[in-house]
Design a protein around this motif. Structure first.
Motif, PDB file in Angstrom:
ATOM      1  N   VAL A   1       0.679   6.163   1.915  1.00  0.00           N
ATOM      2  CA  VAL A   1       0.494   4.735   2.970  1.00  0.00           C
ATOM      3  C   VAL A   1       1.657   3.828   2.754  1.00  0.00           C
ATOM      4  CG1 VAL A   1      -1.748   5.363   3.300  1.00  0.00           C
ATOM      5  CG2 VAL A   1      -1.153   3.874   1.503  1.00  0.00           C
ATOM      6  N   SER A   2       2.154   3.638   1.563  1.00  0.00           N
ATOM      7  CA  SER A   2       3.180   2.565   1.222  1.00  0.00           C
ATOM      8  C   SER A   2       4.266   3.149   0.206  1.00  0.00           C
ATOM      9  CB  SER A   2       2.588   1.279   0.510  1.00  0.00           C
ATOM     10  OG  SER A   2       3.443   0.423   0.287  1.00  0.00           O
ATOM     11  N   ALA A   3       5.617   2.779   0.425  1.00  0.00           N
ATOM     12  CA  ALA A   3       6.501   3.448  -0.470  1.00  0.00           C
ATOM     13  C   ALA A   3       7.376   1.870  -0.616  1.00  0.00           C
ATOM     14  CB  ALA A   3       7.324   4.504   0.102  1.00  0.00           C
ATOM     15  N   GLN A   4       6.870   0.768  -0.472  1.00  0.00           N
ATOM     16  CA  GLN A   4       7.930  -0.323  -0.692  1.00  0.00           C
ATOM     17  C   GLN A   4       8.441  -0.879  -2.016  1.00  0.00           C
ATOM     18  OE1 GLN A   4       5.583  -3.406   1.382  1.00  0.00           O
ATOM     19  NE2 GLN A   4       6.082  -2.495   3.614  1.00  0.00           N
ATOM     20  N   ASN A   5       7.520  -0.279  -2.928  1.00  0.00           N
ATOM     21  CA  ASN A   5       8.009  -0.844  -4.308  1.00  0.00           C
ATOM     22  C   ASN A   5       9.140   0.318  -5.087  1.00  0.00           C
ATOM     23  OD1 ASN A   5       6.273  -3.214  -4.557  1.00  0.00           O
ATOM     24  ND2 ASN A   5       4.337  -1.635  -4.486  1.00  0.00           N
ATOM     25  N   ASP A   6       9.784  -0.257  -6.027  1.00  0.00           N
ATOM     26  CA  ASP A   6      10.732   0.635  -6.511  1.00  0.00           C
ATOM     27  C   ASP A   6      10.113   1.673  -7.611  1.00  0.00           C
ATOM     28  OD1 ASP A   6      13.290   1.679  -7.166  1.00  0.00           O
ATOM     29  OD2 ASP A   6      13.228   0.619  -9.179  1.00  0.00           O
ATOM     30  N   GLN A   7      10.181   3.253  -7.344  1.00  0.00           N
ATOM     31  CA  GLN A   7       9.375   4.231  -8.190  1.00  0.00           C
ATOM     32  C   GLN A   7       7.846   4.302  -8.113  1.00  0.00           C
ATOM     33  OE1 GLN A   7      11.183   3.797 -12.206  1.00  0.00           O
ATOM     34  NE2 GLN A   7      12.962   4.989 -11.446  1.00  0.00           N
ATOM     35  N   THR A   8       7.694   3.765  -7.084  1.00  0.00           N
ATOM     36  CA  THR A   8       5.906   3.579  -6.894  1.00  0.00           C
ATOM     37  C   THR A   8       5.708   3.814  -5.613  1.00  0.00           C
ATOM     38  OG1 THR A   8       6.086   1.963  -8.597  1.00  0.00           O
ATOM     39  CG2 THR A   8       3.924   2.293  -7.264  1.00  0.00           C
ATOM     40  N   VAL A   9       4.702   4.881  -5.270  1.00  0.00           N
ATOM     41  CA  VAL A   9       4.232   4.970  -3.948  1.00  0.00           C
ATOM     42  C   VAL A   9       2.713   4.761  -4.107  1.00  0.00           C
ATOM     43  CG1 VAL A   9       6.005   6.740  -2.926  1.00  0.00           C
ATOM     44  CG2 VAL A   9       4.092   7.394  -4.269  1.00  0.00           C
ATOM     45  N   THR A  10       1.929   4.296  -2.978  1.00  0.00           N
ATOM     46  CA  THR A  10       0.591   4.142  -2.818  1.00  0.00           C
ATOM     47  C   THR A  10      -0.104   5.363  -2.033  1.00  0.00           C
ATOM     48  OG1 THR A  10       0.755   1.663  -2.769  1.00  0.00           O
ATOM     49  CG2 THR A  10      -1.439   2.417  -2.002  1.00  0.00           C
ATOM     50  N   VAL A  11      -0.940   6.229  -2.554  1.00  0.00           N
ATOM     51  CA  VAL A  11      -1.511   7.349  -1.959  1.00  0.00           C
ATOM     52  C   VAL A  11      -2.919   7.167  -1.515  1.00  0.00           C
ATOM     53  CG1 VAL A  11      -1.610   9.992  -2.268  1.00  0.00           C
ATOM     54  CG2 VAL A  11       0.132   8.743  -3.274  1.00  0.00           C
ATOM     55  N   LEU A  12      -3.154   7.506  -0.245  1.00  0.00           N
ATOM     56  CA  LEU A  12      -4.372   7.462   0.140  1.00  0.00           C
ATOM     57  C   LEU A  12      -5.241   8.877   0.115  1.00  0.00           C
ATOM     58  CD1 LEU A  12      -6.465   5.423   1.662  1.00  0.00           C
ATOM     59  CD2 LEU A  12      -6.011   6.508   3.741  1.00  0.00           C
ATOM     60  N   VAL A  13      -6.365   8.889  -0.730  1.00  0.00           N
ATOM     61  CA  VAL A  13      -6.908  10.140  -1.033  1.00  0.00           C
ATOM     62  C   VAL A  13      -8.238  10.338  -0.351  1.00  0.00           C
ATOM     63  CG1 VAL A  13      -7.858  11.709  -2.589  1.00  0.00           C
ATOM     64  CG2 VAL A  13      -5.719  10.619  -3.109  1.00  0.00           C
ATOM     65  N   GLU A  14      -8.470  11.271   0.658  1.00  0.00           N
ATOM     66  CA  GLU A  14     -10.104  11.069   1.130  1.00  0.00           C
ATOM     67  C   GLU A  14     -10.614  12.251   0.569  1.00  0.00           C
ATOM     68  OE1 GLU A  14      -9.890  11.631   5.428  1.00  0.00           O
ATOM     69  OE2 GLU A  14      -9.681   9.371   5.770  1.00  0.00           O
ATOM     70  N   ARG A  15     -12.002  11.863   0.548  1.00  0.00           N
ATOM     71  CA  ARG A  15     -13.008  13.157   0.001  1.00  0.00           C
ATOM     72  C   ARG A  15     -14.306  13.193   1.057  1.00  0.00           C
ATOM     73  NH1 ARG A  15     -17.139  11.871  -3.702  1.00  0.00           N
ATOM     74  NH2 ARG A  15     -17.377   9.515  -3.796  1.00  0.00           N
ATOM     75  N   ARG A  16     -14.646  14.081   1.010  1.00  0.00           N
ATOM     76  CA  ARG A  16     -15.811  14.380   1.998  1.00  0.00           C
ATOM     77  C   ARG A  16     -17.112  14.891   1.333  1.00  0.00           C
ATOM     78  NH1 ARG A  16     -14.187  16.274   7.893  1.00  0.00           N
ATOM     79  NH2 ARG A  16     -11.991  14.941   8.164  1.00  0.00           N
ATOM     80  N   PHE A  17     -18.087  14.695   1.477  1.00  0.00           N
ATOM     81  CA  PHE A  17     -19.359  15.116   0.819  1.00  0.00           C
ATOM     82  C   PHE A  17     -20.459  14.843   1.513  1.00  0.00           C
ATOM     83  CE2 PHE A  17     -18.981  10.825  -0.481  1.00  0.00           C
ATOM     84  CZ  PHE A  17     -20.317  10.270  -0.379  1.00  0.00           C
ATOM     85  N   THR A  18     -21.487  15.579   1.171  1.00  0.00           N
ATOM     86  CA  THR A  18     -22.846  15.558   1.915  1.00  0.00           C
ATOM     87  C   THR A  18     -23.882  14.732   1.236  1.00  0.00           C
ATOM     88  OG1 THR A  18     -22.626  17.737   2.638  1.00  0.00           O
ATOM     89  CG2 THR A  18     -24.807  16.956   3.050  1.00  0.00           C
ATOM     90  N   HIS A  19     -24.135  13.602   2.180  1.00  0.00           N
ATOM     91  CA  HIS A  19     -25.069  12.414   1.568  1.00  0.00           C
ATOM     92  C   HIS A  19     -26.360  13.288   1.203  1.00  0.00           C
ATOM     93  CE1 HIS A  19     -27.836   9.215   1.349  1.00  0.00           C
ATOM     94  NE2 HIS A  19     -26.647   8.322   1.450  1.00  0.00           N
TER      95      HIS A  19
END
Length: 78
Positions: free
Chosen positions: A11-29
């Motif tokens: 979701v973001s790659a603005q910083n040097d040598q760093t990326v921000t990754v959004l991880v989604e998980r699904r589960f049953t309540h």
């Protein structure tokens, strides 16, 4: 013990040598028996600055690289 591997979207790659990754998980309540989506952002090390926002990637646990980075990018999904 094997290292955890997660799959997510950059979701973001603005910083040097760093990326921000959004991880989604699904589960049953447990009570409502309804499928729920939860998401979390991880900061991952990207040595070559090869990934940009929108890329699907796999990240793996590693030794701490900085104050917030405990993950590194392993590969890109097509």
């Amino acid at each position: 013990m094997p290292k955890r591997i997660l799959q997510g979207k950059v979701v973001s790659a603005q910083n040097d040598q760093t990326v921000t990754v959004l991880v989604e998980r699904r589960f049953t309540h447990p009570v409502l028996k309804k499928t729920i989506k939860k998401s979390k952002k991880y900061r991952a090390h990207d040595e070559a600055n090869a990934f940009k926002a929108g890329d699907e990637v796999r990240i793996q646990e590693c030794a701490p690289k900085s104050k917030t980075k405990r993950w590194e990018v392993v590969s890109q999904l097509s």
